[in-house]
Each structure stands twice: as structure tokens, then as C-alpha cells.
Design a protein around this motif. Structure first.
Motif, PDB file in Angstrom:
ATOM      1  N   ARG A  71       0.834  -1.193   0.000  1.00  7.65           N
ATOM      2  CA  ARG A  71       0.000   0.000   0.000  1.00  7.65           C
ATOM      3  C   ARG A  71       0.872   1.247   0.000  1.00  7.65           C
ATOM      4  O   ARG A  71       2.010   1.227   0.488  1.00  7.65           O
ATOM      5  CB  ARG A  71      -0.950  -0.004   1.200  1.00  7.65           C
ATOM      6  N   ASP A  72       0.313   2.296  -0.576  1.00  7.40           N
ATOM      7  CA  ASP A  72       0.958   3.607  -0.585  1.00  7.40           C
ATOM      8  C   ASP A  72       0.005   4.562   0.126  1.00  7.40           C
ATOM      9  O   ASP A  72      -1.000   4.987  -0.444  1.00  7.40           O
ATOM     10  CB  ASP A  72       1.213   4.050  -2.023  1.00  7.40           C
ATOM     11  N   SER A  73       0.334   4.855   1.359  1.00  8.69           N
ATOM     12  CA  SER A  73      -0.560   5.680   2.158  1.00  8.69           C
ATOM     13  C   SER A  73      -0.674   7.100   1.622  1.00  8.69           C
ATOM     14  O   SER A  73      -1.690   7.767   1.821  1.00  8.69           O
ATOM     15  CB  SER A  73      -0.088   5.710   3.613  1.00  8.69           C
ATOM     16  N   THR A  74       0.366   7.575   0.957  1.00  8.16           N
ATOM     17  CA  THR A  74       0.313   8.934   0.417  1.00  8.16           C
ATOM     18  C   THR A  74      -0.704   9.050  -0.714  1.00  8.16           C
ATOM     19  O   THR A  74      -1.174  10.138  -1.021  1.00  8.16           O
ATOM     20  CB  THR A  74       1.687   9.375  -0.099  1.00  8.16           C
ATOM     21  N   ARG A  75      -1.026   7.908  -1.315  1.00  5.36           N
ATOM     22  CA  ARG A  75      -1.981   7.920  -2.416  1.00  5.36           C
ATOM     23  C   ARG A  75      -3.268   7.162  -2.085  1.00  5.36           C
ATOM     24  O   ARG A  75      -4.103   6.970  -2.959  1.00  5.36           O
ATOM     25  CB  ARG A  75      -1.342   7.309  -3.666  1.00  5.36           C
ATOM     26  N   ASN A  76      -3.395   6.727  -0.831  1.00  7.65           N
ATOM     27  CA  ASN A  76      -4.597   6.005  -0.410  1.00  7.65           C
ATOM     28  C   ASN A  76      -4.885   4.839  -1.352  1.00  7.65           C
ATOM     29  O   ASN A  76      -6.027   4.610  -1.768  1.00  7.65           O
ATOM     30  CB  ASN A  76      -5.803   6.959  -0.379  1.00  7.65           C
ATOM     31  N   THR A  77      -3.821   4.110  -1.687  1.00  9.42           N
ATOM     32  CA  THR A  77      -3.892   3.081  -2.728  1.00  9.42           C
ATOM     33  C   THR A  77      -3.308   1.768  -2.222  1.00  9.42           C
ATOM     34  O   THR A  77      -2.316   1.763  -1.496  1.00  9.42           O
ATOM     35  CB  THR A  77      -3.135   3.539  -3.985  1.00  9.42           C
ATOM     36  N   VAL A  78      -3.926   0.677  -2.636  1.00 15.97           N
ATOM     37  CA  VAL A  78      -3.441  -0.667  -2.330  1.00 15.97           C
ATOM     38  C   VAL A  78      -3.137  -1.378  -3.635  1.00 15.97           C
ATOM     39  O   VAL A  78      -3.870  -1.194  -4.626  1.00 15.97           O
ATOM     40  CB  VAL A  78      -4.476  -1.469  -1.518  1.00 15.97           C
ATOM     41  N   PHE A  79      -2.082  -2.172  -3.643  1.00 21.36           N
ATOM     42  CA  PHE A  79      -1.641  -2.853  -4.855  1.00 21.36           C
ATOM     43  C   PHE A  79      -1.601  -4.367  -4.635  1.00 21.36           C
ATOM     44  O   PHE A  79      -1.472  -4.840  -3.509  1.00 21.36           O
ATOM     45  CB  PHE A  79      -0.239  -2.383  -5.255  1.00 21.36           C
ATOM     46  N   LEU A  80      -1.659  -5.084  -5.728  1.00 20.96           N
ATOM     47  CA  LEU A  80      -1.457  -6.531  -5.681  1.00 20.96           C
ATOM     48  C   LEU A  80      -0.608  -6.915  -6.875  1.00 20.96           C
ATOM     49  O   LEU A  80      -1.054  -6.821  -8.024  1.00 20.96           O
ATOM     50  CB  LEU A  80      -2.785  -7.289  -5.701  1.00 20.96           C
ATOM     51  N   GLN A  81       0.627  -7.314  -6.601  1.00 22.98           N
ATOM     52  CA  GLN A  81       1.524  -7.817  -7.639  1.00 22.98           C
ATOM     53  C   GLN A  81       1.329  -9.325  -7.727  1.00 22.98           C
ATOM     54  O   GLN A  81       1.515 -10.033  -6.725  1.00 22.98           O
ATOM     55  CB  GLN A  81       2.983  -7.492  -7.304  1.00 22.98           C
ATOM     56  N   MET A  82       0.981  -9.794  -8.904  1.00 19.85           N
ATOM     57  CA  MET A  82       0.697 -11.224  -9.096  1.00 19.85           C
ATOM     58  C   MET A  82       1.689 -11.809 -10.081  1.00 19.85           C
ATOM     59  O   MET A  82       1.744 -11.385 -11.245  1.00 19.85           O
ATOM     60  CB  MET A  82      -0.736 -11.397  -9.619  1.00 19.85           C
ATOM     61  N   ASN A  83       2.500 -12.736  -9.610  1.00 18.43           N
ATOM     62  CA  ASN A  83       3.509 -13.380 -10.439  1.00 18.43           C
ATOM     63  C   ASN A  83       3.203 -14.863 -10.599  1.00 18.43           C
ATOM     64  O   ASN A  83       2.445 -15.442  -9.817  1.00 18.43           O
ATOM     65  CB  ASN A  83       4.889 -13.212  -9.799  1.00 18.43           C
ATOM     66  N   ASN A  84       3.823 -15.454 -11.603  1.00 13.50           N
ATOM     67  CA  ASN A  84       3.649 -16.887 -11.859  1.00 13.50           C
ATOM     68  C   ASN A  84       2.166 -17.270 -11.849  1.00 13.50           C
ATOM     69  O   ASN A  84       1.759 -18.230 -11.174  1.00 13.50           O
ATOM     70  CB  ASN A  84       4.425 -17.701 -10.819  1.00 13.50           C
ATOM     71  N   LEU A  85       1.396 -16.531 -12.605  1.00 18.03           N
ATOM     72  CA  LEU A  85      -0.044 -16.730 -12.602  1.00 18.03           C
ATOM     73  C   LEU A  85      -0.437 -18.067 -13.210  1.00 18.03           C
ATOM     74  O   LEU A  85       0.229 -18.580 -14.125  1.00 18.03           O
ATOM     75  CB  LEU A  85      -0.728 -15.598 -13.358  1.00 18.03           C
ATOM     76  N   LYS A  86      -1.507 -18.620 -12.668  1.00 17.79           N
ATOM     77  CA  LYS A  86      -2.027 -19.915 -13.104  1.00 17.79           C
ATOM     78  C   LYS A  86      -3.475 -19.748 -13.561  1.00 17.79           C
ATOM     79  O   LYS A  86      -4.150 -18.804 -13.131  1.00 17.79           O
ATOM     80  CB  LYS A  86      -1.981 -20.900 -11.941  1.00 17.79           C
ATOM     81  N   PRO A  87      -3.979 -20.651 -14.384  1.00 19.42           N
ATOM     82  CA  PRO A  87      -5.390 -20.553 -14.804  1.00 19.42           C
ATOM     83  C   PRO A  87      -6.353 -20.479 -13.617  1.00 19.42           C
ATOM     84  O   PRO A  87      -7.393 -19.810 -13.719  1.00 19.42           O
ATOM     85  CB  PRO A  87      -5.583 -21.828 -15.627  1.00 19.42           C
ATOM     86  N   ASP A  88      -6.036 -21.133 -12.509  1.00 18.91           N
ATOM     87  CA  ASP A  88      -6.899 -21.085 -11.322  1.00 18.91           C
ATOM     88  C   ASP A  88      -6.948 -19.697 -10.682  1.00 18.91           C
ATOM     89  O   ASP A  88      -7.792 -19.451  -9.830  1.00 18.91           O
ATOM     90  CB  ASP A  88      -6.423 -22.093 -10.266  1.00 18.91           C
ATOM     91  N   ASP A  89      -6.071 -18.798 -11.100  1.00 18.48           N
ATOM     92  CA  ASP A  89      -6.094 -17.430 -10.577  1.00 18.48           C
ATOM     93  C   ASP A  89      -7.114 -16.565 -11.325  1.00 18.48           C
ATOM     94  O   ASP A  89      -7.338 -15.415 -10.955  1.00 18.48           O
ATOM     95  CB  ASP A  89      -4.713 -16.788 -10.689  1.00 18.48           C
ATOM     96  N   THR A  90      -7.698 -17.091 -12.362  1.00 22.10           N
ATOM     97  CA  THR A  90      -8.687 -16.351 -13.141  1.00 22.10           C
ATOM     98  C   THR A  90      -9.898 -15.984 -12.289  1.00 22.10           C
ATOM     99  O   THR A  90     -10.400 -16.809 -11.524  1.00 22.10           O
ATOM    100  CB  THR A  90      -9.143 -17.186 -14.347  1.00 22.10           C
TER     101      THR A  90
END
Length: 126
Positions: A71-90
Motif C-alpha cells: 500500500r501507498d498511504s500517500t496515495r490512499n492506494t493498495v496494490f497486488l503484484q501477481m507473479n507466476n499466474l495460473k489458470p486457477d487465478d482467473t
């Protein structure tokens, strides 16, 4: 108060995506923010959460080691970095805020979340 998720898309197995959730209308910096997802025909499930402290995070077993929430509190923003994605992540990925908690130590239940964004679609092709 609004949560707006963005950054979803189509990616091949093994690829990466980065999704963001911008909060507006009030600050969520002191509270738990979380990502959930809903695959077609399935229940919405918890993916990852972050507390008011950026070092306090919790992940579902299925994404541990592959996804990173921040999260970046200065921008009131939350992120999710997703690596090695699989079909079940759809699925459609939703961000949500729990104004009753500042610390996360277990998966969040949907009913515990006070605000929800509209979601962004992530599709992982095989």
C-alpha cells in the motif's frame, strides 16, 4: 466513499499482472485492506490483506509466494503484484476495506469488510 480497482487483463500461464485499488472519499490508511477474487461459478474468496502497518500482511495459501500486497498511504492506494499466474487465478478481483481492524492475522471474511470496489477481471490462459 469509493474503491476503484484497475489493472486486470489477459495473461498467459506464468505471466504477471499488477492491480491497483484507489480509495477516495476518506482515508483507509490505518485500516485493513484486502483483495478477494471470484472465479466463474465459485464463491468469492480471500486472496491477501494488509494492515495499517505496511509490514503486516496475510495471504491465502494458494497465492503465498506468488502474490505481494502493498500500500501507498500517500496515495490512499493498495496494490497486488501477481507473479507466476495460473489458470486457477482467473476471476474478478475486488478490493475491500475493513474499518474495524488495523491488523490482519487470518483470512478476512467477506462480512467483515465495510467497503467494496467494483472489481477488475484477471484472465489467465493455459
Amino acid at each position: 466513499v469509493q474503491l476503484q480497482a484497475s489493472g486486470g487483463g489477459l495473461v498467459q500461464t506464468g505471466g504477471s499482472l499488477f492491480v491497483s485499488c484507489v480509495a477516495s472519499g476518506r482515508s483507509f490508511n490505518a485500516y485493513v485492506m484486502a483483495w478477494f477474487r471470484q472465479a466463474p461459478g465459485k464463491e468469492r474468496e480471500f486472496v491477501a490483506g494488509i494492515g495499517g502497518s505496511t509490514t503486516n500482511t496475510y495471504y491465502a495459501e494458494s497465492v503465498k509466494g506468488r502474490f505481494t500486497i502493498s500500500r501507498d498511504s500517500t496515495r490512499n492506494t493498495v496494490f497486488l503484484q501477481m507473479n507466476n499466474l495460473k489458470p486457477d487465478d482467473t476471476g474478478v478481483y475486488y478490493c475491500a476495506a475493513d474499518l474495524g481492524s488495523a491488523v490482519i492475522s487470518r483470512p478476512k471474511e467477506q462480512h467483515a469488510m465495510d467497503y467494496w470496489g467494483k472489481g477488475t477481471l484477471v484472465t489467465v490462459s493455459s
